[in-house]
Design an enzyme around this catalytic site. Structure first.
Site, short mmCIF file in Angstrom:
data_model
loop_
_atom_site.label_atom_id
_atom_site.label_comp_id
_atom_site.label_asym_id
_atom_site.label_seq_id
_atom_site.Cartn_x
_atom_site.Cartn_y
_atom_site.Cartn_z
N HIS A 167 4.40 14.50 5.84
CA HIS A 167 3.49 13.50 5.27
C HIS A 167 3.31 12.33 6.24
O HIS A 167 4.09 12.17 7.18
CB HIS A 167 4.04 12.97 3.94
CG HIS A 167 3.83 13.93 2.81
ND1 HIS A 167 4.68 14.99 2.58
CD2 HIS A 167 2.86 14.00 1.85
CE1 HIS A 167 4.24 15.67 1.52
NE2 HIS A 167 3.14 15.09 1.06
N LYS A 205 4.68 7.11 3.72
CA LYS A 205 5.27 7.67 2.49
C LYS A 205 6.68 7.13 2.29
O LYS A 205 7.47 7.06 3.23
CB LYS A 205 5.28 9.21 2.55
CG LYS A 205 5.75 9.83 1.25
CD LYS A 205 5.35 11.27 1.12
CE LYS A 205 5.90 11.92 -0.14
NZ LYS A 205 5.39 11.32 -1.38
P1 NAD Z 1 0.54 3.52 -1.87
O1 NAD Z 1 1.79 2.87 -1.40
O2 NAD Z 1 -0.68 3.56 -1.00
O3 NAD Z 1 0.08 2.85 -3.26
C1 NAD Z 1 0.93 2.51 -4.30
C2 NAD Z 1 0.32 1.30 -5.02
O4 NAD Z 1 1.12 1.03 -6.18
C3 NAD Z 1 0.33 0.01 -4.15
O5 NAD Z 1 -0.94 -0.63 -4.24
C4 NAD Z 1 1.43 -0.83 -4.81
O6 NAD Z 1 1.17 -2.23 -4.73
C5 NAD Z 1 1.34 -0.36 -6.25
N1 NAD Z 1 2.56 -0.62 -7.02
C6 NAD Z 1 3.85 -0.65 -6.60
N2 NAD Z 1 4.68 -0.95 -7.61
C7 NAD Z 1 3.88 -1.12 -8.71
C8 NAD Z 1 4.14 -1.48 -10.05
N3 NAD Z 1 5.39 -1.71 -10.47
N4 NAD Z 1 3.10 -1.56 -10.91
C9 NAD Z 1 1.83 -1.32 -10.50
N5 NAD Z 1 1.51 -1.02 -9.22
C10 NAD Z 1 2.54 -0.91 -8.34
O7 NAD Z 1 0.97 4.99 -2.29
P2 NAD Z 1 0.02 6.27 -2.56
O8 NAD Z 1 -0.06 7.07 -1.31
O9 NAD Z 1 -1.22 5.84 -3.27
O10 NAD Z 1 0.95 7.07 -3.57
C11 NAD Z 1 1.37 6.52 -4.81
C12 NAD Z 1 2.32 7.48 -5.49
O11 NAD Z 1 1.63 8.71 -5.80
C13 NAD Z 1 3.53 7.90 -4.62
O12 NAD Z 1 4.65 8.05 -5.46
C14 NAD Z 1 3.08 9.22 -4.03
O13 NAD Z 1 4.15 10.05 -3.66
C15 NAD Z 1 2.32 9.80 -5.20
N6 NAD Z 1 1.35 10.84 -4.87
C16 NAD Z 1 1.24 11.86 -5.73
C17 NAD Z 1 0.29 12.85 -5.53
C18 NAD Z 1 0.15 13.94 -6.56
O14 NAD Z 1 -0.71 14.84 -6.40
N7 NAD Z 1 0.96 13.90 -7.63
C19 NAD Z 1 -0.56 12.79 -4.42
C20 NAD Z 1 -0.44 11.71 -3.54
C21 NAD Z 1 0.51 10.74 -3.79
#
Ligand code: NAD
Length: 243
Positions: free
Chosen positions: A132, A136
């Site tokens: 990734h 991440k």
């Molecule tokens: P990212 O770091 O770009 O975004 C996360 C966002 O969440 C940030 O804007 C952050 O400020 C916010 N955040 C943090 N704590 C928070 C809280 N307590 N309340 C509300 N918002 C909060 O990450 P990303 O790449 O967008 O990924 C987010 C999550 O989704 C990760 O856990 C990632 O592994 C997961 N993900 C899952 C899939 C899937 O298909 N299930 C795909 C991609 C990413």
């Protein structure tokens, strides 16, 4: 009426991708919230919460969803096994889709991995490799964790069988080990390979995501689906009718 969504983690990579596709899919992001925002203040006007934020936010998301009887889609990864068990019990009180990966291809990879682990048996050493982007925060990925779960279940092994990387004088590989390796770098959206290797041959099943829109579309499809379901925890295989 168009589905009204509360999007948690709206400023993140996934949050922005989901918001960008909402119009195309015909749903409305009624509230785009991020860290520090109050979920309870916005929930009443929404039909469903989509959460792609931080594992630390999941308890609050489920608390608000259950209190207000709203459906929820959890895409966030990185929960410990103990936390996930506790959170799943809470999630089961409302209609909830919880998936470590929302892509159709990866959900097929799950099914193919189960079939391969069952046909190839313990003489085929199983290892999972994932890569990734450099930003991440958790490892191994939620998708790798699910692939490992499938292999462990099929081989009747517990989490003690997992080998997270190798270093030093490790000795010969035991047939009961299942290796897992997390690579990080650049802007890789998500690569997963499951290897089954024995003396004389090796099978590799690989999925490569090149655009996070596949996860966003899957999460929006799950949101449209979950609002019509009874309380309970579902996965993407349920949404896609793969079961
Ligand atoms: P990212 O770091 O770009 O975004 C996360 C966002 O969440 C940030 O804007 C952050 O400020 C916010 N955040 C943090 N704590 C928070 C809280 N307590 N309340 C509300 N918002 C909060 O990450 P990303 O790449 O967008 O990924 C987010 C999550 O989704 C990760 O856990 C990632 O592994 C997961 N993900 C899952 C899939 C899937 O298909 N299930 C795909 C991609 C990413």
């Amino acid at each position: 009426m168009a589905l009204q969504i509360l999007l948690n983690g709206a400023k993140g990579r996934m949050g922005q991708t989901i918001a960008g596709l909402a119009g195309e899919v015909g749903v409305i992001i009624r509230a785009g919230l991020d860290v520090g925002d109050d979920l309870a203040a916005h929930i009443a006007r929404c039909d469903v919460i989509i959460d792609f934020s931080s594992h630390q936010a999941t308890a609050r998301v489920l608390e608000v969803a259950t209190k207000h009887r709203k459906a929820v889609v959890i895409g966030t990864t990185g929960h410990s096994a103990a936390d996930k068990k506790r959170l799943l019990a809470l999630a089961a009180k409302v209609p909830c889709v919880w998936a470590g990966n929302f892509s159709v291809g990866v959900n097929l990879l799950f099914a193919l991995t189960q079939r391969a682990a069952s046909v190839l048996g313990a003489d085929y050493d199983a290892e999972v490799v994932e890569m990734h982007h450099r930003f991440k925060k958790d490892a191994p990925s939620g998708t790798a964790a699910r692939l490992l779960e499938i292999i462990l279940e099929e081989r009747k092994l517990d989490a003690g069988a997992l080998r997270h990387g190798r270093s030093g004088i490790t000795g010969e590989r035991k047939s009961t080990e299942v290796g897992v390796h997390a690579l990080r770098g650049g802007d890789v959206v998500g690569d997963h390979t499951v290897l089954f290797a024995t003396l004389g041959e090796r099978l590799e099943l690989t999925h490569k995501a090149s655009d996070r829109a596949i996860f966003a579309r899957g999460a929006l499809r799950a949101a449209n689906w979950v609002v019509k379901q009874k309380p309970g925890v579902y996965d993407m295989q349920d949404v896609l009718g793969l079961k």
